[in-house]
Scaffold this motif. Structure first.
Motif, mmCIF file in Angstrom:
data_model
loop_
_atom_site.group_PDB
_atom_site.id
_atom_site.type_symbol
_atom_site.label_atom_id
_atom_site.label_comp_id
_atom_site.label_asym_id
_atom_site.label_seq_id
_atom_site.Cartn_x
_atom_site.Cartn_y
_atom_site.Cartn_z
ATOM 1 N N UNK A 1 23.341 25.078 -7.087
ATOM 2 C CA UNK A 1 22.744 25.978 -6.097
ATOM 3 C C UNK A 1 23.788 26.548 -5.150
ATOM 4 N N UNK A 2 24.728 25.708 -4.745
ATOM 5 C CA UNK A 2 25.742 26.189 -3.806
ATOM 6 C C UNK A 2 26.642 27.250 -4.416
ATOM 7 N N UNK B 1 16.223 29.926 -6.740
ATOM 8 C CA UNK B 1 17.025 28.739 -6.526
ATOM 9 C C UNK B 1 16.494 27.855 -5.421
ATOM 10 N N UNK B 2 15.689 28.443 -4.524
ATOM 11 C CA UNK B 2 15.133 27.672 -3.410
ATOM 12 C C UNK B 2 13.732 27.160 -3.731
ATOM 13 N N UNK B 3 12.884 28.040 -4.284
ATOM 14 C CA UNK B 3 11.471 27.693 -4.497
ATOM 15 C C UNK B 3 11.115 27.453 -5.954
ATOM 16 N N UNK C 1 9.742 33.526 -11.728
ATOM 17 C CA UNK C 1 10.792 34.541 -11.791
ATOM 18 C C UNK C 1 10.567 35.594 -12.878
ATOM 19 N N UNK C 2 10.202 35.246 -14.122
ATOM 20 C CA UNK C 2 10.033 36.307 -15.132
ATOM 21 C C UNK C 2 9.015 37.362 -14.721
ATOM 22 N N UNK C 3 7.868 36.923 -14.223
ATOM 23 C CA UNK C 3 6.852 37.896 -13.832
ATOM 24 C C UNK C 3 7.267 38.674 -12.590
ATOM 25 N N UNK C 4 8.000 38.031 -11.680
ATOM 26 C CA UNK C 4 8.452 38.746 -10.489
ATOM 27 C C UNK C 4 9.455 39.841 -10.842
#
Length: 549
Positions: free
Chosen positions: A369-370, A424-426, A431-434
């Motif tokens: 993540x970092x 990466x946070x939630x 993600x694919x649909x967004x």
């Protein structure tokens, strides 16, 4: 439609599936299967008992659709209406007519889905509503290129509404399921039609006779009334499409496209291909040093480049141009395309890095993540720098269709990077649909803002400030540019609008349903302020040549 079919009641599915199909469906869904379908095995082992049936071969992921229930009459009639409306309304171009055609097609899809017990879910409503909203672009804008993007994206959004994809394979492969239904959909409809003809022959013949009699009466009396009153004839001509024998093959193709396309969509809504069952094998995790070292180096490179960009921004471009020997426009043009490619490659690096990132320990996930979060943040600075470079280039040479298109793509890539950071946070489940929804929204916004109108507006403002105007390019814009070009002084105004007016005159016979709002508004402006007579030829050529001197 819904992403997972609900269990239909007996009244919804009366006589719709044979027993063999139900048993096959139970076997695929993981419920109890017949005992004779499972080979006997030795206790405590995996080998079959000698003399027993051979073990079943390993099966691939079952993504194929089931056999649909018999097609309903409402679906058949809606598909036929779509074909007829396509044949009658779409021959002169796309405008509000495509929304009219979409109404019975949507009805056919809904009825077919409800036949199988599927109900619309929130995301299906998002895709369906987005697709219909995209079809408003042809009704509003005269330019063909944003209309093309809007229609193609509307088809993709409709595919997502039919399949309900949640994963990357579901989002990306959905349109393939509709294409395969172009063969199975008509066959499904023909089978249902034959069953109805065999059972309802006594009612079908009177219905066809009534339709023929009604058509003859309307034709005869409509012709008599049109000949008796000129006002009624004009009204009838505006409402009834002008279909000639010469364009018969084209009309037949439109009818077939509307009919078969609707049947394919309806069958997909009934039994969609299960693309979400496709599993992409995970990448082989690398060691922490092997994975992180290249990315840390790339992050350092991004940081140095962004620091230089900030120094140039605060120090001014004059010193940079003096050192490089480039002009203002050359510096902007060269930088934009390289930065656009850097943004695309950054997304590719992020995808590969996520597949090979170590995931066993909490410290590994924190490191992922970092590092990737920092890379995404620095990539956003690159996006901002690319947008600034394009703005500099537009200031020097004006706005064009290519420049506004690639600028829009760059802004969308920046939005995708933001979505990746949020994932990466939630979590990345959404993600694919967004990403797909952001693409639909971007194409919709691109069409609604009228890119040809924006190009003309920006170039007119530049002309008012500098006295330089790219007349040959403006002459090739669509009718959407007329409101902005109307602000020019004569004779520049008439020279810029001459070719657009000629094209509008050629389309005066086009019926209202094939005329966009942008085209109607342009015609109104030109009727109120006619062009200067003779504003074409050598005089306009001289004005156009001044821009390139």
């Amino acid at each position: 439609m819904s992403e997972e079919p609900s269990v239909p009641t007996g009244s919804e599915r009366e006589g719709s599936k044979p027993r063999a199909r139900a048993a096959s469906h139970e076997g695929r869904s993981g419920t109890a299967a017949p005992t004779d379908a499972v080979p006997e095995r030795k206790a405590g082992g995996s080998e079959p008992i000698p003399g027993g049936p051979p073990p079943a071969p390993p099966r691939l992921i079952d993504i194929g659709p089931d056999d649909p229930a018999p097609i309903r009459s409402a679906t058949l009639w809606a598909a036929l209406a779509t074909g007829l409306l396509s044949m009658l309304l779409l021959g002169e171009g796309l405008a509000a007519n495509i929304l009219v055609v979409a109404v019975p097609a949507t009805l056919a899809v809904y009825v077919a889905g409800r036949r199988e017990g599927r109900r619309p879910r929130p995301w299906a409503l998002v895709w369906g509503g987005g697709g219909l909203a995209l079809l408003t672009v042809p009704a509003l804008r005269a330019a063909e290129w944003p209309t093309f993007f809007a229609v193609v994206t509307a088809l993709a959004a409709g595919s997502l509404a039919l399949h309900g994809g949640r994963t990357w394979p579901g989002v990306l492969l959905g349109p393939i399921g509709v294409f395969t239904s172009l063969v199975t959909g008509p066959a499904w409809a023909w089978q249902g039609l034959r069953e109805r003809m065999d059972g309802d022959r006594g009612r079908l013949v009177p219905l066809l006779r009534a339709v023929v009699v009604a058509a003859v009466l309307l034709l005869v009396f409509g012709t008599l009334f049109a000949g008796a009153d000129a006002a009624f004839a004009d009204l009838l001509a505006a409402l009834v499409p002008d279909v000639s024998v010469s364009d018969g093959p084209w009309r037949i193709l439109l009818f077939a496209s509307g009919l078969f396309g609707t049947l394919a969509a309806a069958r997909t809504a009934a039994v969609p291909t299960r693309w979400d069952r496709v599993r992409v094998p995970p990448g082989r995790p690398r060691g922490r040093a092997e994975w992180a070292l290249p990315l840390v180096g790339l992050v350092a490179l991004f940081a140095v480049f962004n620091a230089v960009q900030l120094a140039v921004l605060f120090g001014g471009y004059d010193a940079v141009l003096k050192e490089t020997g480039q002009t203002y426009a050359q510096y902007a043009r060269q930088g934009f395309w390289q930065l656009l490619m850097a943004t695309l490659l950054t997304l590719l690096v992020i995808v590969i890095a996520l597949r090979q990132a170590p995931r066993t320990r909490t410290s590994d996930r924190t490191l992922v993540r970092g590092v990737l979060g920092t890379l995404c943040a620095l990539a956003l600075v690159v996006v901002a720098s690319a947008v600034r470079r394009m703005d500099m280039y537009v200031e020097a040479y004006g706005l064009t269709r290519l420049r506004i298109s690639v600028l829009t793509v760059e802004l969308w890539l920046g939005l995708v990077i933001v979505l990746i950071m949020a994932a990466g946070v939630w979590g990345a489940r959404w993600l694919p649909r967004a990403v797909a929804a952001s693409a639909v929204a971007g194409v919709l916004a691109f069409g609604l803002v009228s890119p040809d109108g924006m190009i003309a507006e920006r170039n007119v403002e530049r002309y008012e400030a500098t006295g330089r105007f790219d007349l040959p390019y403006a002459e090739g814009l669509s009718a959407d540019a007329v409101p902005a070009l109307d602000r020019l002084e004569e004779p520049m105004r008439s020279c810029a609008l001459w070719e657009i007016e000629e094209e509008l005159d050629e389309r005066r016979h086009i019926p209202w349903y094939a005329t966009s709002w942008g085209e109607a508004e342009a015609r109104r402006i030109l009727d109120e302020r006619p062009l200067v007579p003779g504003a074409s030829g050598p005089a306009c050529d001289e004005l156009g040549a001044e821009f390139y001197r």
